[in-house]
Design an enzyme around this catalytic site. Structure first.
Site, PDB file in Angstrom:
ATOM      1  N   LYS A 132      60.188 -61.250 -46.285  1.00 22.06           N
ATOM      2  CA  LYS A 132      60.013 -61.334 -45.091  1.00 22.06           C
ATOM      3  C   LYS A 132      61.202 -61.513 -43.913  1.00 22.06           C
ATOM      4  O   LYS A 132      61.995 -61.165 -44.802  1.00 22.06           O
ATOM      5  CB  LYS A 132      60.450 -63.526 -45.793  1.00 22.06           C
ATOM      6  CG  LYS A 132      61.475 -64.343 -45.816  1.00 22.06           C
ATOM      7  CD  LYS A 132      61.513 -65.393 -46.363  1.00 22.06           C
ATOM      8  CE  LYS A 132      62.280 -65.985 -47.100  1.00 22.06           C
ATOM      9  NZ  LYS A 132      62.184 -67.732 -47.498  1.00 22.06           N
ATOM     10  N   ARG A 161      59.597 -80.089 -47.173  1.00 23.07           N
ATOM     11  CA  ARG A 161      59.747 -78.948 -46.434  1.00 23.07           C
ATOM     12  C   ARG A 161      58.883 -78.772 -46.311  1.00 23.07           C
ATOM     13  O   ARG A 161      57.759 -78.559 -45.315  1.00 23.07           O
ATOM     14  CB  ARG A 161      61.058 -77.552 -46.330  1.00 23.07           C
ATOM     15  CG  ARG A 161      61.144 -76.951 -45.351  1.00 23.07           C
ATOM     16  CD  ARG A 161      62.087 -75.723 -46.057  1.00 23.07           C
ATOM     17  NE  ARG A 161      61.920 -74.771 -46.394  1.00 23.07           N
ATOM     18  CZ  ARG A 161      62.013 -73.861 -47.549  1.00 23.07           C
ATOM     19  NH1 ARG A 161      62.880 -73.194 -46.145  1.00 23.07           N
ATOM     20  NH2 ARG A 161      61.271 -72.573 -48.036  1.00 23.07           N
ATOM     21  N   TYR A 166      87.199 -61.617 -21.607  1.00 21.90           N
ATOM     22  CA  TYR A 166      86.454 -63.427 -21.148  1.00 21.90           C
ATOM     23  C   TYR A 166      87.541 -64.650 -21.394  1.00 21.90           C
ATOM     24  O   TYR A 166      87.744 -64.307 -22.218  1.00 21.90           O
ATOM     25  CB  TYR A 166      84.936 -63.238 -21.408  1.00 21.90           C
ATOM     26  CG  TYR A 166      84.060 -62.490 -20.551  1.00 21.90           C
ATOM     27  CD1 TYR A 166      83.902 -62.354 -19.685  1.00 21.90           C
ATOM     28  CD2 TYR A 166      83.180 -61.891 -21.472  1.00 21.90           C
ATOM     29  CE1 TYR A 166      82.588 -62.162 -18.961  1.00 21.90           C
ATOM     30  CE2 TYR A 166      82.076 -61.125 -20.934  1.00 21.90           C
ATOM     31  CZ  TYR A 166      81.858 -61.774 -20.190  1.00 21.90           C
ATOM     32  OH  TYR A 166      80.768 -60.454 -19.065  1.00 21.90           O
ATOM     33  N   MET A 219      79.042 -59.956 -25.041  1.00 24.52           N
ATOM     34  CA  MET A 219      77.081 -59.310 -25.498  1.00 24.52           C
ATOM     35  C   MET A 219      77.119 -57.964 -25.823  1.00 24.52           C
ATOM     36  O   MET A 219      76.205 -57.969 -26.949  1.00 24.52           O
ATOM     37  CB  MET A 219      76.895 -59.835 -24.298  1.00 24.52           C
ATOM     38  CG  MET A 219      75.260 -59.296 -24.532  1.00 24.52           C
ATOM     39  SD  MET A 219      73.674 -59.200 -23.149  1.00 24.52           S
ATOM     40  CE  MET A 219      73.984 -60.407 -22.439  1.00 24.52           C
TER      41      MET A 219
HETATM   42  C1  LIG Z   1      63.295 -67.363 -48.404  1.00 25.76           C
HETATM   43  C2  LIG Z   1      62.541 -67.849 -49.686  1.00 25.76           C
HETATM   44  C3  LIG Z   1      62.683 -67.601 -51.520  1.00 25.76           C
HETATM   45  C4  LIG Z   1      63.405 -66.582 -51.843  1.00 25.76           C
HETATM   46  O1  LIG Z   1      64.660 -67.116 -51.434  1.00 25.76           O
HETATM   47  P1  LIG Z   1      66.262 -66.399 -51.638  1.00 25.76           P
HETATM   48  O2  LIG Z   1      67.395 -67.859 -51.458  1.00 25.76           O
HETATM   49  O3  LIG Z   1      66.569 -65.373 -50.380  1.00 25.76           O
HETATM   50  O4  LIG Z   1      66.139 -65.435 -52.918  1.00 25.76           O
HETATM   51  C5  LIG Z   1      61.924 -67.560 -52.494  1.00 25.76           C
HETATM   52  N1  LIG Z   1      60.759 -69.017 -51.926  1.00 25.76           N
HETATM   53  C6  LIG Z   1      60.651 -69.079 -50.727  1.00 25.76           C
HETATM   54  C7  LIG Z   1      59.485 -70.550 -50.708  1.00 25.76           C
HETATM   55  C8  LIG Z   1      61.677 -69.081 -49.998  1.00 25.76           C
HETATM   56  O5  LIG Z   1      60.990 -69.867 -48.415  1.00 25.76           O
END
Ligand SMILES: *Cc1c(COP(=O)(O)O)cnc(C)c1O
Length: 345
Positions: A33, A128, A242, A290
């Site tokens: 992701k 969550r 700055y 920036m």
């Molecule tokens: C992001 C995520 C993972 C991976 O977690 P890490 O701590 O990066 O290994 C696995 N399962 C779910 C549901 C996640 O949101």
């Protein structure tokens, strides 16, 4: 060229996957992701696929497009956010496996894509995503009759091995899933390190693949060098940047490097971060702006043309600590302006 140079080592990512896979006797997926935690999801997925990974996880369906394009139809791509309205075409056309998070999502999925693969995400206390105990109890039979690919949950405190939340969530997960014949998954990187009772049938590491804590044995997968655009000598008492935020206490030599908060180097690192020339630390002075950062190189015997921010002397997690954040955030904020050099398989 004045862009920072981000070096991405795919062999390290593969080595990390193999190391995590070697800690379990079950299957190991890969979480890609957020553009592969900032490293480039298509390249990462390609390297991992070559190494034998056959299941990938993304947060949202759109993230699967680049991965499907790169890898074709073979690997399973699962979506943590499940099946949202508007996702149906992508899920169908790309052959994605949504992790359904509620009765509403389950109903929507079965109505719009009957017979299409899915998984189920359960909430074991993190509050969550996922179905809660009672919700699951009410529809488990119906859902299981449709043969989900996976039933999973996620740990809230897996990076703290002694946290009582870990055995609590394990117990909840067992209560909700013991006896079912569908494959189960509870562990991300932290969960793998907690030990075999957390592994079930599939693990889902993300951060550990990319060299971050809590996998402290990981091989680093990124380096970041920023070019020096200009070097100037400032007299004692002169100010830099700055808000006149830094004042020279001695005759100083200041290097201005290309990179700033627009590239994911947070303003909180003003006057705090350290760059390296080889093994010599060079402190940031004044505000991170920036596109530019000013660095004190007075103690260097020469004038380098670049300085290192992530590398042998400073890990992603070291930098995260200086920025009061976590490695995950450092990686996923890595800027689009960097010239990316990706090497390895
Ligand atoms: C992001 C995520 C993972 C991976 O977690 P890490 O701590 O990066 O290994 C696995 N399962 C779910 C549901 C996640 O949101």
């Amino acid at each position: 060229m004045s862009t920072g140079r981000l070096t991405i080592d795919l062999d390290a990512v593969v080595a990390n996957w193999r190391a995590l896979d070697g800690m379990t006797t079950c299957k190991t997926a890969a979480v890609v992701k957020a553009n592969g935690y900032g490293l480039g999801s298509a390249n990462v997925a390609k390297a991992l696929f070559k190494a034998g990974v056959r299941q990938f996880f993304v947060a949202v369906a759109e993230e699967a497009i680049a991965i499907r394009e790169e890898l074709g139809p073979k690997p399973e791509i699962s979506v943590f956010s499940g099946h949202m309205k508007g996702d149906t075409d992508l899920i169908r056309n790309l052959g994605l496996t949504p992790m359904l998070n509620s009765v509403e999502q389950l109903t929507h999925h079965l109505e719009t894509l009957p017979g299409h693969p899915f998984g189920v995400q359960l909430d074991t206390g993190m509050n969550r995503l996922g179905m809660e105990m009672q919700e699951w109890a009410a529809i488990a039979e119906l859902a299981l009759a449709q043969k989900p690919r996976l039933v999973m949950s996620h740990l809230a405190c897996a990076d703290e091995p002694d946290h009582p939340m870990n055995p609590y969530q394990l117990d909840q997960f067992r209560k909700m899933t013991d006896g079912i014949t569908v494959p189960r998954s509870l562990a991300a990187t932290g969960g793998i390190l907690l030990g075999p009772e957390y592994h079930f049938d599939l693990t889902r590491p993300g951060i550990g693949l990319y060299g971050g804590l809590p996998f402290d044995q990981a091989t680093p997968a990124v380096e970041l060098d920023l070019p020096i655009i200009q070097i100037r000598d400032v007299a004692e008492g002169e100010v830099v940047g700055y808000a006149n935020a830094w004042q020279a206490q001695r005759p100083s030599r200041i290097a201005t490097v290309s990179g700033g908060y627009a590239d994911g180097i947070a303003r909180i690192l003003s006057d705090k971060a350290t760059f390296y020339d080889g093994d010599t630390p060079c402190p940031v002075v004044g505000r991170v702006s920036m596109d530019l950062i000013t660095v004190d190189i007075t103690d260097l015997p020469h004038a380098p043309n670049k300085l290192n921010l992530i590398g042998p002397n400073q890990s992603v997690d070291d930098l995260a600590q200086a920025a009061k954040t976590i490695g995950y955030e450092i990686l996923t904020q890595l800027g689009d302006r960097y010239t990316r050099k990706t090497f390895g398989k």
